[in-house]
Design a protein around this motif. Structure first.
Motif, PDB file in Angstrom:
ATOM      1  N   MET A 118     -52.914  25.024 -44.129  1.00 24.11           N
ATOM      2  CA  MET A 118     -51.714  25.849 -44.253  1.00 24.11           C
ATOM      3  C   MET A 118     -50.426  25.053 -44.081  1.00 24.11           C
ATOM      4  SD  MET A 118     -52.922  28.635 -45.214  1.00 24.11           S
ATOM      5  CE  MET A 118     -51.401  29.581 -45.229  1.00 24.11           C
ATOM      6  N   ILE A 119     -50.460  23.991 -43.296  1.00 23.03           N
ATOM      7  CA  ILE A 119     -49.234  23.191 -43.185  1.00 23.03           C
ATOM      8  C   ILE A 119     -49.077  22.314 -44.426  1.00 23.03           C
ATOM      9  CG2 ILE A 119     -49.185  23.294 -40.674  1.00 23.03           C
ATOM     10  CD1 ILE A 119     -50.156  20.374 -40.639  1.00 23.03           C
ATOM     11  N   GLY A 120     -50.203  21.949 -45.055  1.00 20.87           N
ATOM     12  CA  GLY A 120     -50.116  21.265 -46.338  1.00 20.87           C
ATOM     13  C   GLY A 120     -49.497  22.168 -47.393  1.00 20.87           C
ATOM     14  N   LEU A 121     -49.892  23.436 -47.374  1.00 20.37           N
ATOM     15  CA  LEU A 121     -49.288  24.423 -48.269  1.00 20.37           C
ATOM     16  C   LEU A 121     -47.794  24.519 -48.034  1.00 20.37           C
ATOM     17  CD1 LEU A 121     -49.087  26.894 -50.148  1.00 20.37           C
ATOM     18  CD2 LEU A 121     -49.884  28.302 -48.232  1.00 20.37           C
ATOM     19  N   ARG A 122     -47.405  24.676 -46.779  1.00 18.92           N
ATOM     20  CA  ARG A 122     -45.978  24.877 -46.470  1.00 18.92           C
ATOM     21  C   ARG A 122     -45.149  23.655 -46.825  1.00 18.92           C
ATOM     22  NH1 ARG A 122     -41.854  26.386 -46.914  1.00 18.92           N
ATOM     23  NH2 ARG A 122     -40.530  27.700 -45.610  1.00 18.92           N
ATOM     24  N   ALA A 123     -45.736  22.465 -46.668  1.00 18.87           N
ATOM     25  CA  ALA A 123     -45.006  21.242 -46.990  1.00 18.87           C
ATOM     26  C   ALA A 123     -44.796  21.081 -48.489  1.00 18.87           C
ATOM     27  CB  ALA A 123     -45.745  20.026 -46.442  1.00 18.87           C
ATOM     28  N   GLY A 124     -45.624  21.745 -49.287  1.00 15.79           N
ATOM     29  CA  GLY A 124     -45.563  21.566 -50.731  1.00 15.79           C
ATOM     30  C   GLY A 124     -44.722  22.570 -51.469  1.00 15.79           C
ATOM     31  N   THR A 125     -44.105  23.523 -50.760  1.00 14.75           N
ATOM     32  CA  THR A 125     -43.337  24.567 -51.430  1.00 14.75           C
ATOM     33  C   THR A 125     -42.140  24.970 -50.578  1.00 14.75           C
ATOM     34  OG1 THR A 125     -43.435  26.825 -52.347  1.00 14.75           O
ATOM     35  CG2 THR A 125     -44.840  26.350 -50.449  1.00 14.75           C
ATOM     36  N   ASN A 126     -41.107  25.484 -51.228  1.00 14.75           N
ATOM     37  CA  ASN A 126     -39.947  25.974 -50.471  1.00 14.75           C
ATOM     38  C   ASN A 126     -40.097  27.444 -50.094  1.00 14.75           C
ATOM     39  OD1 ASN A 126     -39.661  27.046 -53.035  1.00 14.75           O
ATOM     40  ND2 ASN A 126     -37.482  26.546 -53.241  1.00 14.75           N
ATOM     41  N   ARG A 127     -41.295  27.987 -50.315  1.00 13.55           N
ATOM     42  CA  ARG A 127     -41.572  29.375 -49.946  1.00 13.55           C
ATOM     43  C   ARG A 127     -42.559  29.415 -48.772  1.00 13.55           C
ATOM     44  NH1 ARG A 127     -42.281  29.155 -55.701  1.00 13.55           N
ATOM     45  NH2 ARG A 127     -40.700  30.357 -56.833  1.00 13.55           N
ATOM     46  N   PRO A 128     -42.493  30.425 -47.920  1.00 13.38           N
ATOM     47  CA  PRO A 128     -43.446  30.529 -46.800  1.00 13.38           C
ATOM     48  C   PRO A 128     -44.776  31.142 -47.202  1.00 13.38           C
ATOM     49  CG  PRO A 128     -41.825  32.288 -46.650  1.00 13.38           C
ATOM     50  CD  PRO A 128     -41.402  31.425 -47.827  1.00 13.38           C
ATOM     51  N   TYR A 129     -45.081  31.189 -48.476  1.00 13.51           N
ATOM     52  CA  TYR A 129     -46.339  31.751 -48.966  1.00 13.51           C
ATOM     53  C   TYR A 129     -46.795  30.974 -50.197  1.00 13.51           C
ATOM     54  CZ  TYR A 129     -43.039  34.052 -52.126  1.00 13.51           C
ATOM     55  OH  TYR A 129     -42.032  34.289 -53.023  1.00 13.51           O
ATOM     56  N   GLY A 130     -48.053  31.162 -50.573  1.00 11.91           N
ATOM     57  CA  GLY A 130     -48.617  30.458 -51.707  1.00 11.91           C
ATOM     58  C   GLY A 130     -50.073  30.132 -51.449  1.00 11.91           C
ATOM     59  N   VAL A 131     -50.597  29.178 -52.200  1.00  7.41           N
ATOM     60  CA  VAL A 131     -52.003  28.779 -52.093  1.00  7.41           C
ATOM     61  C   VAL A 131     -52.069  27.258 -51.998  1.00  7.41           C
ATOM     62  CG1 VAL A 131     -54.238  28.717 -53.284  1.00  7.41           C
ATOM     63  CG2 VAL A 131     -52.822  30.792 -53.381  1.00  7.41           C
ATOM     64  N   ALA A 132     -52.990  26.756 -51.185  1.00  5.61           N
ATOM     65  CA  ALA A 132     -53.205  25.314 -51.075  1.00  5.61           C
ATOM     66  C   ALA A 132     -54.654  24.984 -51.370  1.00  5.61           C
ATOM     67  CB  ALA A 132     -52.835  24.828 -49.679  1.00  5.61           C
ATOM     68  N   LEU A 133     -54.853  23.919 -52.130  1.00  6.28           N
ATOM     69  CA  LEU A 133     -56.189  23.396 -52.423  1.00  6.28           C
ATOM     70  C   LEU A 133     -56.237  21.953 -51.949  1.00  6.28           C
ATOM     71  CD1 LEU A 133     -56.635  24.651 -56.111  1.00  6.28           C
ATOM     72  CD2 LEU A 133     -57.459  25.764 -54.029  1.00  6.28           C
ATOM     73  N   ILE A 134     -57.183  21.644 -51.089  1.00  3.74           N
ATOM     74  CA  ILE A 134     -57.345  20.280 -50.582  1.00  3.74           C
ATOM     75  C   ILE A 134     -58.645  19.705 -51.113  1.00  3.74           C
ATOM     76  CG2 ILE A 134     -57.680  18.857 -48.533  1.00  3.74           C
ATOM     77  CD1 ILE A 134     -55.910  20.697 -46.986  1.00  3.74           C
ATOM     78  N   CYS A 135     -58.569  18.490 -51.621  1.00  4.43           N
ATOM     79  CA  CYS A 135     -59.760  17.793 -52.091  1.00  4.43           C
ATOM     80  C   CYS A 135     -59.619  16.323 -51.723  1.00  4.43           C
ATOM     81  CB  CYS A 135     -59.935  17.972 -53.600  1.00  4.43           C
ATOM     82  SG  CYS A 135     -61.516  17.359 -54.224  1.00  4.43           S
ATOM     83  N   GLY A 136     -60.145  15.975 -50.561  1.00  6.65           N
ATOM     84  CA  GLY A 136     -60.134  14.599 -50.096  1.00  6.65           C
ATOM     85  C   GLY A 136     -61.560  14.192 -49.821  1.00  6.65           C
ATOM     86  N   THR A 137     -61.868  13.885 -48.566  1.00  6.39           N
ATOM     87  CA  THR A 137     -63.258  13.625 -48.198  1.00  6.39           C
ATOM     88  C   THR A 137     -64.089  14.891 -48.372  1.00  6.39           C
ATOM     89  OG1 THR A 137     -62.562  11.941 -46.621  1.00  6.39           O
ATOM     90  CG2 THR A 137     -64.784  12.817 -46.361  1.00  6.39           C
ATOM     91  N   GLY A 138     -63.483  16.031 -48.028  1.00  2.00           N
ATOM     92  CA  GLY A 138     -64.098  17.334 -48.263  1.00  2.00           C
ATOM     93  C   GLY A 138     -63.151  18.204 -49.053  1.00  2.00           C
ATOM     94  N   THR A 139     -63.473  19.492 -49.157  1.00  2.00           N
ATOM     95  CA  THR A 139     -62.588  20.425 -49.840  1.00  2.00           C
ATOM     96  C   THR A 139     -62.281  21.609 -48.923  1.00  2.00           C
ATOM     97  OG1 THR A 139     -64.372  21.748 -50.823  1.00  2.00           O
ATOM     98  CG2 THR A 139     -63.593  19.847 -52.069  1.00  2.00           C
ATOM     99  N   ASN A 140     -61.132  22.190 -49.139  1.00  2.00           N
ATOM    100  CA  ASN A 140     -60.748  23.397 -48.406  1.00  2.00           C
ATOM    101  C   ASN A 140     -59.681  24.104 -49.224  1.00  2.00           C
ATOM    102  OD1 ASN A 140     -60.622  25.338 -46.439  1.00  2.00           O
ATOM    103  ND2 ASN A 140     -59.958  23.982 -44.800  1.00  2.00           N
ATOM    104  N   SER A 141     -59.537  25.389 -49.027  1.00  2.00           N
ATOM    105  CA  SER A 141     -58.506  26.147 -49.726  1.00  2.00           C
ATOM    106  C   SER A 141     -58.097  27.329 -48.867  1.00  2.00           C
ATOM    107  CB  SER A 141     -59.015  26.634 -51.090  1.00  2.00           C
ATOM    108  OG  SER A 141     -60.218  27.368 -50.940  1.00  2.00           O
ATOM    109  N   ALA A 142     -56.824  27.676 -48.951  1.00  2.00           N
ATOM    110  CA  ALA A 142     -56.311  28.787 -48.155  1.00  2.00           C
ATOM    111  C   ALA A 142     -55.022  29.274 -48.786  1.00  2.00           C
ATOM    112  CB  ALA A 142     -56.077  28.364 -46.701  1.00  2.00           C
TER     113      ALA A 142
END
Length: 331
Positions: free
Chosen positions: A103-127
């Motif tokens: 969720m902090i990755g999401l917030r860092a990537g947008t100027n809005r306090p809402y949205g969706v984040a997809l992480i794909c590094g060593t593992g995957t996660n989404s929120a």
């Protein structure tokens, strides 16, 4: 003056960033593992060390902080929060919020306090989080629990694809030569038996071969990367539908090394297709701002402070934690 503290507690490093409401950086702190799932005592010590390092730089006390937002790896389920809340309170936090680091990755990537984040590094996660502040996490618990991919799984896909090409179940692939060279074998049969006989594990960095082979048009590599994108797109669509965001305008933030380095659209294009089918007004963006900045912005959000364009423009340029400079505090 009002002060906000953001904590990014990952599996290897914990970062703390302290700012005022104007986005002036007053203090930084850094320590080790912040994931309680791999060591609760170590995580608590890391969070405490990073926090008090930032406070010391700023010349402040914990009670001076208006709100702290902790984005922690492993903060996934109620069972985790039952451990984390007592841990965080024992450090001395009283005005704080805990959420998964996605969720902090999401917030860092947008100027809005809402949205969706997809992480794909060593593992995957989404929120994701919707306009009403409702949060939903989809995945992040490994293949058995519905996930696919990330570097810690795609390395196996590379290895097994080479084995399948060798034994006749798969078409020939450039991955064979790349893998043999990296692991130091002359032929696949030797590698096959050596791994079986000695219970060897496939190195995570094998995953990068997918990008090398895909750049040469290798069909097997392209198929694996495409599947990774399709699976992440399904996660994004699931979050969008779960949170009722189909008609909203928001960003889908892509984070993690497989999405931010090496990919030439092989993963991203299926994601964009799935996102636009689920929410036509959504925009897929790549994370460029340091995630701990998203923790600071989230602390401001939780306190009811609207992030101004000045603060956003000032802090979104922080792309690397080490390069973030302290600002002289104005009382």
């Amino acid at each position: 003056m009002t002060y906000y503290l953001g904590i990014d507690g990952g599996g290897t490093k914990t970062y703390a960033l302290l700012s005022d409401e104007h986005g002036n950086v007053l203090g930084k702190g850094k320590s080790g593992n912040g994931n309680h799932q791999t060591g609760a005592l170590e995580a608590a010590n890391s969070i405490q060390e990073a926090t008090f390092g930032a406070l010391a730089e700023a010349g402040l006390r914990l009670e001076d902080i208006q709100h702290t937002y902790l984005g922690l790896a492993g903060a996934d389920r109620e069972a985790d929060y039952a451990i984390l809340h007592p841990m965080i309170r024992q450090i001395g936090f009283t005005k704080y919020t805990i959420n998964c680091d996605t969720m902090i990755g999401l917030r860092a990537g947008t100027n809005r306090p809402y949205g969706v984040a997809l992480i794909c590094g060593t593992g995957t996660n989404s929120a994701g989080r919707n306009l009403q502040g409702e949060h939903y996490q989809c995945g992040g618990f490994d293949y058995m629990y519905g996930d696919f991919g990330g570097g810690g799984a795609l390395n196996i896909e590379v290895f097994r694809s080479v084995i399948r090409a060798w034994d006749g179940r798969e078409q020939p692939t450039l991955l064979t030569g790349l893998l043999l060279k990296m692991l130091g074998y002359e032929e696949v049969g030797h590698m096959f038996h050596d791994f079986l006989d000695h219970w060897k594990k496939v190195p995570v960095n094998v995953t990068r071969m997918l990008f090398e082979a895909a750049a040469e048009g290798d069909a097997v590599a392209l198929e694996i990367l495409h599947r990774q994108g399709v699976e992440l797109g399904k996660s994004a669509a699931a979050i969008i539908h779960k949170l009722g965001m189909e008609q909203e305008t928001f960003d889908v933030v892509l984070a993690g090394s497989l999405l931010t380095r090496g990919d030439r659209g092989w993963i991203r294009q299926p994601i964009e297709k799935a996102v636009h089918a689920a929410a036509p007004q959504a925009t897929v963006v790549t994370l460029a701002t340091e995630p701990v900045v998203g923790a600071v912005w989230s602390a401001m959000d939780q306190d009811g402070l609207t992030l101004s364009s000045e603060v956003y423009e000032k802090m979104r340029k922080f792309q690397d934690y080490e390069s973030i400079k302290q600002t002289t505090r104005q009382e």
